[in-house]
Design a protein around this motif. Structure first.
Motif, PDB file in Angstrom:
ATOM      1  N   LYS A  34      -7.031 -10.494  11.664  1.00 41.16           N
ATOM      2  CA  LYS A  34      -7.819  -9.335  11.593  1.00 41.16           C
ATOM      3  C   LYS A  34      -7.512  -8.637  10.224  1.00 41.16           C
ATOM      4  CE  LYS A  34      -7.759  -9.000  16.526  1.00 41.16           C
ATOM      5  NZ  LYS A  34      -6.582  -9.868  17.138  1.00 41.16           N
ATOM      6  N   PRO A  35      -8.641  -7.857   9.828  1.00 45.13           N
ATOM      7  CA  PRO A  35      -8.420  -6.932   8.696  1.00 45.13           C
ATOM      8  C   PRO A  35      -7.420  -5.836   8.840  1.00 45.13           C
ATOM      9  CG  PRO A  35     -10.400  -6.501   9.462  1.00 45.13           C
ATOM     10  CD  PRO A  35     -10.041  -7.600  10.433  1.00 45.13           C
ATOM     11  N   ALA A  36      -6.587  -5.474   7.866  1.00 38.90           N
ATOM     12  CA  ALA A  36      -5.621  -4.555   7.630  1.00 38.90           C
ATOM     13  C   ALA A  36      -6.361  -3.160   7.802  1.00 38.90           C
ATOM     14  CB  ALA A  36      -4.687  -4.464   6.762  1.00 38.90           C
ATOM     15  N   PRO A  45       0.972 -16.413   9.865  1.00 37.13           N
ATOM     16  CA  PRO A  45       1.761 -15.210  10.199  1.00 37.13           C
ATOM     17  C   PRO A  45       1.086 -14.028  10.624  1.00 37.13           C
ATOM     18  CG  PRO A  45       1.501 -16.021   7.828  1.00 37.13           C
ATOM     19  CD  PRO A  45       0.468 -17.147   8.675  1.00 37.13           C
ATOM     20  N   GLY A  46       1.593 -13.288  11.371  1.00 45.69           N
ATOM     21  CA  GLY A  46       1.048 -11.980  11.991  1.00 45.69           C
ATOM     22  C   GLY A  46       0.282 -12.275  13.019  1.00 45.69           C
ATOM     23  N   LEU A  47      -0.322 -13.458  13.454  1.00 45.05           N
ATOM     24  CA  LEU A  47      -1.060 -13.607  14.848  1.00 45.05           C
ATOM     25  C   LEU A  47      -0.125 -13.648  16.105  1.00 45.05           C
ATOM     26  CD1 LEU A  47      -2.835 -14.722  12.455  1.00 45.05           C
ATOM     27  CD2 LEU A  47      -3.935 -15.912  14.118  1.00 45.05           C
ATOM     28  N   TYR A 103       0.939  -1.216   0.181  1.00 44.56           N
ATOM     29  CA  TYR A 103       0.004   0.124   0.052  1.00 44.56           C
ATOM     30  C   TYR A 103       0.674   1.164   0.024  1.00 44.56           C
ATOM     31  CZ  TYR A 103       0.794  -0.058   5.097  1.00 44.56           C
ATOM     32  OH  TYR A 103       1.237  -0.022   6.257  1.00 44.56           O
ATOM     33  N   GLU A 104       0.196   1.976  -0.662  1.00 46.10           N
ATOM     34  CA  GLU A 104       0.997   3.407  -0.668  1.00 46.10           C
ATOM     35  C   GLU A 104       0.209   4.648   0.364  1.00 46.10           C
ATOM     36  OE1 GLU A 104       1.133   4.636  -4.622  1.00 46.10           O
ATOM     37  OE2 GLU A 104       2.093   6.646  -4.297  1.00 46.10           O
ATOM     38  N   THR A 105       1.083   5.320   0.838  1.00 43.78           N
ATOM     39  CA  THR A 105       0.491   6.660   1.435  1.00 43.78           C
ATOM     40  C   THR A 105       1.148   7.703   0.871  1.00 43.78           C
ATOM     41  OG1 THR A 105       2.168   6.473   3.169  1.00 43.78           O
ATOM     42  CG2 THR A 105       0.109   5.428   3.665  1.00 43.78           C
ATOM     43  N   ARG A 165      -1.576  -4.277  -3.906  1.00 41.72           N
ATOM     44  CA  ARG A 165      -1.692  -5.807  -3.940  1.00 41.72           C
ATOM     45  C   ARG A 165      -2.239  -5.901  -2.552  1.00 41.72           C
ATOM     46  NH1 ARG A 165       2.172  -8.071  -6.959  1.00 41.72           N
ATOM     47  NH2 ARG A 165       1.988  -6.804  -8.689  1.00 41.72           N
ATOM     48  N   ARG A 166      -3.294  -6.902  -2.573  1.00 42.15           N
ATOM     49  CA  ARG A 166      -3.868  -7.451  -1.368  1.00 42.15           C
ATOM     50  C   ARG A 166      -4.166  -9.005  -1.336  1.00 42.15           C
ATOM     51  NH1 ARG A 166      -8.450  -3.537   1.808  1.00 42.15           N
ATOM     52  NH2 ARG A 166      -7.306  -4.506   3.904  1.00 42.15           N
ATOM     53  N   GLU A 167      -3.101  -9.477  -0.861  1.00 48.95           N
ATOM     54  CA  GLU A 167      -3.196 -10.930  -1.045  1.00 48.95           C
ATOM     55  C   GLU A 167      -3.262 -11.706   0.389  1.00 48.95           C
ATOM     56  OE1 GLU A 167       0.011 -10.936  -4.647  1.00 48.95           O
ATOM     57  OE2 GLU A 167       0.654 -11.772  -2.685  1.00 48.95           O
ATOM     58  N   ARG A 168      -3.139 -10.870   1.624  1.00 52.51           N
ATOM     59  CA  ARG A 168      -3.223 -11.363   2.685  1.00 52.51           C
ATOM     60  C   ARG A 168      -4.522 -11.234   3.231  1.00 52.51           C
ATOM     61  NH1 ARG A 168       0.248  -8.399   6.936  1.00 52.51           N
ATOM     62  NH2 ARG A 168      -0.381 -10.433   7.952  1.00 52.51           N
ATOM     63  N   THR A 169      -5.224 -12.234   3.417  1.00 55.53           N
ATOM     64  CA  THR A 169      -6.546 -12.300   3.740  1.00 55.53           C
ATOM     65  C   THR A 169      -7.184 -12.116   5.322  1.00 55.53           C
ATOM     66  OG1 THR A 169      -6.435 -14.838   3.906  1.00 55.53           O
ATOM     67  CG2 THR A 169      -7.349 -13.629   2.015  1.00 55.53           C
TER      68      THR A 169
END
Lengths: 129, 144
Positions: free
Chosen positions: B82-84, B59-61, A32-34, B93-97
């Motif tokens: 949890k959502p970003a 990952p991320g938890l 993502y871009e800011t 890109r949005r691949e992490r669900t």
């Protein structure tokens, strides 16, 4: 954001490439871009900070995470493969390369590429004529 | 160059939306590979003489976001990705669900419930389920 890799998933997909003993997987990635930066969040479960290499050279970002091959074991259930992660991106943006930061936590790499001052949006004061 | 094979641009990657990604995770395309799975998270389970071992990549938890439940010979894993955060971000890109998940598997024999251990390192959950003494292989002396 152009990418120089195959599309194949770690979850539900096999290695994108096998080279001798090593398997390579494509890590899932959010980008993502800011106003200030381009940020990558890349999932590399099993990778320790010492085993991760991040390179940025002439606009090409290369990520390589090494994962030790598991010891020989008899799997009762085998739903994902384990191996290295590898992914490359071409970043079409002027980057302040001096201030790139990377952090690996709980298997997620957060990589922040700050924009060069010249490409950051600037607010222009409009004066009354 | 070692990684030359990777250098192929795939336009599909650029257009992938959240929904498509979900389809892929939950059985969008048929592949014969053993690691293909319709459920999240994918699991690897193996055994040695003393225990069953279960691994899942989350990952991320954090360990406190993950629940591991053992009842008789059933092991369940529950949690939430949890959502970003969205504000002020332009997504490339949005691949992490983001999803809630729950999976359970049945082991061949019940583990020794009170000795089950879970640890979470570098985004990988590892659950050790020691076999109860009755379930361990026993060496039988063969007499002449």
């Amino acid at each position: 954001m152009a990418e120089t890799t195959h599309a194949a998933r770690r979850n539900g997909g096999g290695p994108v490439r096998t080279d001798g003993d090593a398997d390579y997987y494509l890590p899932d990635c959010d980008i993502y871009e800011t106003d200030e930066a381009m940020t990558f969040e890349v999932e590399m479960p099993g990778v320790k900070p010492a085993d991760l290499s991040v390179q940025f050279e002439r606009g090409v970002l290369t990520l390589h995470g090494r994962v030790d091959k598991p010891v020989e074991r008899r799997l009762l259930l085998n739903e994902y493969g384990v191996g290295d992660y590898y992914r490359r991106f071409e970043v079409e943006m002027e980057v302040d390369a001096e201030h790139i930061s990377a952090e690996l936590r709980d298997g997620v790499l957060t990589l922040r590429l700050p924009k060069a001052q010249a490409v950051r949006p600037r607010k222009i004061e409009v004066k009354a004529g | 160059m070692a990684f030359e094979l990777f250098r192929q641009f795939d336009p599909v990657m650029q257009m992938r939306e959240f929904g498509e990604r979900m389809n892929r995770l939950f059985g969008g395309f048929a592949r014969p590979e053993p690691w293909r799975t319709a459920e999240y998270p994918p699991l690897n389970i193996w055994e040695d003489a003393d225990a069953y071992h279960l691994e899942a990549e989350l990952p991320g938890l954090k360990l406190e976001d993950i629940e591991v439940l053992v009842q008789a010979n059933e092991v369940a894993i529950k949690g939430q990705r949890k959502p970003a955060e969205d504000q002020g971000r332009t997504w490339h890109r949005r691949e992490r669900t983001a999803c809630s998940f729950e999976r359970s598997v049945r082991l061949p024999v019940p583990p020794a419930g009170e000795k089950v251990q879970a640890r979470f390192t570098d985004g990988v959950l590892h659950v050790t389920l020691p076999k109860s003494d009755e379930a361990k292989p026993r060496k039988i002396e063969v007499k002449a």
